[in-house]
Design a protein around this motif. Structure first.
Motif, short mmCIF file in Angstrom:
data_model
loop_
_atom_site.label_atom_id
_atom_site.label_comp_id
_atom_site.label_asym_id
_atom_site.label_seq_id
_atom_site.Cartn_x
_atom_site.Cartn_y
_atom_site.Cartn_z
N PRO A 35 0.82 -1.22 0.00
CA PRO A 35 0.00 0.00 0.00
C PRO A 35 0.85 1.27 0.00
N ILE A 36 0.30 2.32 -0.60
CA ILE A 36 0.91 3.64 -0.52
C ILE A 36 0.46 4.24 0.79
N ILE A 37 1.39 4.81 1.53
CA ILE A 37 1.09 5.37 2.85
C ILE A 37 0.69 6.83 2.69
N GLU A 52 3.83 8.33 0.45
CA GLU A 52 5.14 7.69 0.31
C GLU A 52 4.95 6.18 0.23
N GLY A 53 6.01 5.50 -0.16
CA GLY A 53 5.99 4.05 -0.22
C GLY A 53 5.77 3.49 -1.61
N TYR A 54 5.91 4.30 -2.65
CA TYR A 54 5.75 3.81 -4.02
C TYR A 54 7.07 3.22 -4.48
N THR A 55 7.03 1.99 -4.98
CA THR A 55 8.26 1.30 -5.36
C THR A 55 8.50 1.28 -6.87
N GLY A 56 7.65 1.93 -7.64
CA GLY A 56 7.82 1.96 -9.10
C GLY A 56 8.82 3.02 -9.52
N ILE A 83 5.37 12.43 -2.27
CA ILE A 83 4.52 13.47 -2.83
C ILE A 83 4.00 14.30 -1.66
N ILE A 84 4.20 15.59 -1.71
CA ILE A 84 3.74 16.49 -0.65
C ILE A 84 2.65 17.38 -1.25
#
Length: 109
Positions: A35-37, A52-56, A83-84
């Protein structure tokens, strides 16, 4: 008028061949299993939403950031694989990401 239309006007008898290398406008973003956090913070007294947490690939994450900022009509940035987004838009962002097929985990409140 795009290039194909201009060529058709110049050469009306020519039949265009479909090339397999034509760039499509609907470029899918890689979906991950983890999951994306999506979390909420306050910096200098102002609320922000962090993804955060995207692995692509970074390019896919940048495209996702731009799309989110455009849909929500807010400012934001992409820094350090995060991403902010300016403001507290956790619910809206989570709904958009779930519609795209991502799994999202809400952190903090």
């Amino acid at each position: 008028m795009d290039l194909k239309d201009q060529l058709k006007n110049l050469f009306p008898d020519h039949e265009a061949e479909e090339t397999p290398f034509e760039k499509t406008t609907d470029n899918p973003i890689w979906l991950q299993d983890d999951p994306i956090i999506c979390k909420y913070e306050k910096r200098k007294g102002k609320p922000i939403t962090i993804l955060e947490g995207y692995t692509g690939a970074d390019e896919d994450f940048k495209k996702l950031a731009k799309e989110l900022k455009t849909k929500l009509s807010v400012g934001g940035s992409f820094k350090d694989d995060k991403i902010i987004i300016q403001g507290d838009y956790r619910d809206k962002i989570m709904a958009i990401l779930k519609d795209k097929g991502f799994s999202v985990k809400r952190v903090g409140g």
